[in-house]
Design a protein around this motif. Structure first.
Motif, PDB file in Angstrom:
ATOM      1  N   SER A 256       0.834  -1.203   0.000  1.00 32.20           N
ATOM      2  CA  SER A 256       0.000   0.000   0.000  1.00 32.20           C
ATOM      3  C   SER A 256       0.872   1.258   0.000  1.00 32.20           C
ATOM      4  CB  SER A 256      -0.955   0.008   1.193  1.00 32.20           C
ATOM      5  OG  SER A 256      -0.259   0.196   2.400  1.00 32.20           O
ATOM      6  N   TYR A 257       2.008   1.233   0.712  1.00 29.96           N
ATOM      7  CA  TYR A 257       2.902   2.396   0.719  1.00 29.96           C
ATOM      8  C   TYR A 257       3.585   2.577  -0.623  1.00 29.96           C
ATOM      9  CZ  TYR A 257       2.419   2.256   5.819  1.00 29.96           C
ATOM     10  OH  TYR A 257       1.939   2.246   7.093  1.00 29.96           O
ATOM     11  N   SER A 258       3.905   1.506  -1.296  1.00 30.01           N
ATOM     12  CA  SER A 258       4.621   1.617  -2.571  1.00 30.01           C
ATOM     13  C   SER A 258       3.737   2.157  -3.690  1.00 30.01           C
ATOM     14  CB  SER A 258       5.210   0.267  -2.977  1.00 30.01           C
ATOM     15  OG  SER A 258       4.193  -0.653  -3.283  1.00 30.01           O
ATOM     16  N   SER A 259       2.433   2.011  -3.540  1.00 31.65           N
ATOM     17  CA  SER A 259       1.540   2.527  -4.579  1.00 31.65           C
ATOM     18  C   SER A 259       1.065   3.947  -4.280  1.00 31.65           C
ATOM     19  CB  SER A 259       0.335   1.597  -4.741  1.00 31.65           C
ATOM     20  OG  SER A 259      -0.435   1.594  -3.556  1.00 31.65           O
ATOM     21  N   MET A 260       1.501   4.519  -3.161  1.00 33.61           N
ATOM     22  CA  MET A 260       1.084   5.846  -2.750  1.00 33.61           C
ATOM     23  C   MET A 260       1.997   6.922  -3.341  1.00 33.61           C
ATOM     24  SD  MET A 260       0.270   6.596   1.229  1.00 33.61           S
ATOM     25  CE  MET A 260      -0.688   5.204   1.757  1.00 33.61           C
ATOM     26  N   LEU A 261       1.426   8.043  -3.679  1.00 34.24           N
ATOM     27  CA  LEU A 261       2.222   9.183  -4.116  1.00 34.24           C
ATOM     28  C   LEU A 261       2.841   9.847  -2.892  1.00 34.24           C
ATOM     29  CD1 LEU A 261      -0.205  10.758  -6.739  1.00 34.24           C
ATOM     30  CD2 LEU A 261       1.787   9.319  -7.171  1.00 34.24           C
ATOM     31  N   TRP A 262       3.994  10.496  -3.081  1.00 36.26           N
ATOM     32  CA  TRP A 262       4.676  11.141  -1.961  1.00 36.26           C
ATOM     33  C   TRP A 262       3.784  12.195  -1.298  1.00 36.26           C
ATOM     34  CZ3 TRP A 262       8.992   9.607   0.380  1.00 36.26           C
ATOM     35  CH2 TRP A 262       9.835   8.741  -0.316  1.00 36.26           C
ATOM     36  N   GLY A 263       2.990  12.876  -2.071  1.00 38.81           N
ATOM     37  CA  GLY A 263       2.113  13.910  -1.530  1.00 38.81           C
ATOM     38  C   GLY A 263       0.998  13.340  -0.661  1.00 38.81           C
ATOM     39  N   GLU A 264       0.624  12.099  -0.901  1.00 41.26           N
ATOM     40  CA  GLU A 264      -0.454  11.463  -0.135  1.00 41.26           C
ATOM     41  C   GLU A 264       0.053  10.754   1.121  1.00 41.26           C
ATOM     42  OE1 GLU A 264      -2.041   8.736  -2.934  1.00 41.26           O
ATOM     43  OE2 GLU A 264      -3.086  10.273  -4.089  1.00 41.26           O
ATOM     44  N   LEU A 265       1.357  10.672   1.272  1.00 39.13           N
ATOM     45  CA  LEU A 265       1.959   9.928   2.369  1.00 39.13           C
ATOM     46  C   LEU A 265       1.722  10.627   3.700  1.00 39.13           C
ATOM     47  CD1 LEU A 265       3.683   7.401   2.810  1.00 39.13           C
ATOM     48  CD2 LEU A 265       5.684   8.866   2.688  1.00 39.13           C
ATOM     49  N   ASP A 266       1.159   9.911   4.659  1.00 42.82           N
ATOM     50  CA  ASP A 266       0.913  10.441   5.998  1.00 42.82           C
ATOM     51  C   ASP A 266       1.891   9.772   6.957  1.00 42.82           C
ATOM     52  OD1 ASP A 266      -0.048  11.477   8.345  1.00 42.82           O
ATOM     53  OD2 ASP A 266      -2.020  10.524   8.224  1.00 42.82           O
ATOM     54  N   ILE A 267       2.949  10.496   7.317  1.00 42.34           N
ATOM     55  CA  ILE A 267       4.015   9.945   8.153  1.00 42.34           C
ATOM     56  C   ILE A 267       3.493   9.533   9.525  1.00 42.34           C
ATOM     57  CG2 ILE A 267       6.233  10.448   9.263  1.00 42.34           C
ATOM     58  CD1 ILE A 267       6.440  10.137   6.264  1.00 42.34           C
ATOM     59  N   ASN A 268       2.604  10.325  10.111  1.00 38.22           N
ATOM     60  CA  ASN A 268       2.081  10.000  11.446  1.00 38.22           C
ATOM     61  C   ASN A 268       1.305   8.688  11.428  1.00 38.22           C
ATOM     62  OD1 ASN A 268       3.160  12.332  12.578  1.00 38.22           O
ATOM     63  ND2 ASN A 268       1.365  13.535  12.020  1.00 38.22           N
ATOM     64  N   LYS A 269       0.484   8.494  10.396  1.00 37.63           N
ATOM     65  CA  LYS A 269      -0.280   7.255  10.278  1.00 37.63           C
ATOM     66  C   LYS A 269       0.662   6.068  10.062  1.00 37.63           C
ATOM     67  CE  LYS A 269      -3.957   5.106   7.599  1.00 37.63           C
ATOM     68  NZ  LYS A 269      -4.844   5.232   6.441  1.00 37.63           N
ATOM     69  N   MET A 270       1.679   6.276   9.263  1.00 35.85           N
ATOM     70  CA  MET A 270       2.642   5.229   8.974  1.00 35.85           C
ATOM     71  C   MET A 270       3.408   4.841  10.252  1.00 35.85           C
ATOM     72  SD  MET A 270       5.108   5.401   5.743  1.00 35.85           S
ATOM     73  CE  MET A 270       6.774   4.914   5.960  1.00 35.85           C
ATOM     74  N   THR A 271       3.807   5.808  11.025  1.00 39.20           N
ATOM     75  CA  THR A 271       4.513   5.555  12.277  1.00 39.20           C
ATOM     76  C   THR A 271       3.607   4.839  13.282  1.00 39.20           C
ATOM     77  OG1 THR A 271       5.830   7.545  11.909  1.00 39.20           O
ATOM     78  CG2 THR A 271       5.843   6.629  14.128  1.00 39.20           C
ATOM     79  N   ALA A 272       2.367   5.273  13.365  1.00 41.80           N
ATOM     80  CA  ALA A 272       1.424   4.644  14.297  1.00 41.80           C
ATOM     81  C   ALA A 272       1.185   3.180  13.920  1.00 41.80           C
ATOM     82  CB  ALA A 272       0.103   5.411  14.315  1.00 41.80           C
ATOM     83  N   SER A 273       1.100   2.891  12.641  1.00 40.43           N
ATOM     84  CA  SER A 273       0.841   1.503  12.235  1.00 40.43           C
ATOM     85  C   SER A 273       2.039   0.599  12.497  1.00 40.43           C
ATOM     86  CB  SER A 273       0.426   1.438  10.776  1.00 40.43           C
ATOM     87  OG  SER A 273       1.519   1.766   9.938  1.00 40.43           O
ATOM     88  N   THR A 274       3.258   1.148  12.468  1.00 43.14           N
ATOM     89  CA  THR A 274       4.433   0.316  12.742  1.00 43.14           C
ATOM     90  C   THR A 274       4.595   0.045  14.224  1.00 43.14           C
ATOM     91  OG1 THR A 274       5.878   2.252  12.821  1.00 43.14           O
ATOM     92  CG2 THR A 274       5.694   1.086  10.716  1.00 43.14           C
ATOM     93  N   GLU A 275       4.027   0.909  15.078  1.00 41.01           N
ATOM     94  CA  GLU A 275       4.137   0.714  16.524  1.00 41.01           C
ATOM     95  C   GLU A 275       3.156  -0.334  17.035  1.00 41.01           C
ATOM     96  OE1 GLU A 275       3.724   4.582  18.174  1.00 41.01           O
ATOM     97  OE2 GLU A 275       5.728   5.203  17.542  1.00 41.01           O
ATOM     98  N   GLU A 276       2.158  -0.668  16.264  1.00 41.66           N
ATOM     99  CA  GLU A 276       1.157  -1.661  16.671  1.00 41.66           C
ATOM    100  C   GLU A 276       1.782  -2.980  16.660  1.00 41.66           C
ATOM    101  OE1 GLU A 276      -2.043  -1.356  13.922  1.00 41.66           O
ATOM    102  OE2 GLU A 276      -2.688   0.557  14.692  1.00 41.66           O
TER     103      GLU A 276
END
Length: 74
Positions: free
Chosen positions: A54-74
Motif C-alpha cells: 500500500s505504501y509503494s503505490s502511494m504518491l509522496w504527496g499522499e503519504l501520511d508519516i504519522n499514520k505510517m509511524t502509528a501503524s508500525t508501533e502496533e
C-alpha cells in the motif's frame, strides 16, 4: 491438519468402542502447536507485505508519516 485431528478423534472413539487402550499421538499435538505458531508468524508477515504494497503505490504527496509511524508501533 483438520483431517488428521478428525481421524484421531475417530480412532479414539473406535478404541473406546472395542475397549482397547487409548493410543496417544504426541506428534500430532506438536504439529498442531507448531502450525498455530506458524500461522501467527504468517499473519504478521502478510500484514507487513500488505503495508509495504500500500505504501509503494502511494504518491509522496499522499503519504501520511504519522499514520505510517502509528501503524508500525502496533
Amino acid at each position: 491438519m483438520e483431517e488428521h485431528l478428525a481421524m484421531r478423534e475417530q480412532l479414539v472413539l473406535a478404541e473406546k468402542l472395542f475397549d482397547m487402550p487409548l493410543t496417544s499421538y504426541p506428534e500430532l499435538g506438536e504439529v498442531e502447536a507448531s502450525m498455530k505458531k506458524l500461522s501467527q508468524i504468517y499473519g504478521v508477515y502478510k500484514d507487513f507485505v500488505d503495508s509495504v504494497n500500500s505504501y509503494s503505490s502511494m504518491l509522496w504527496g499522499e503519504l501520511d508519516i504519522n499514520k505510517m509511524t502509528a501503524s508500525t508501533e502496533e
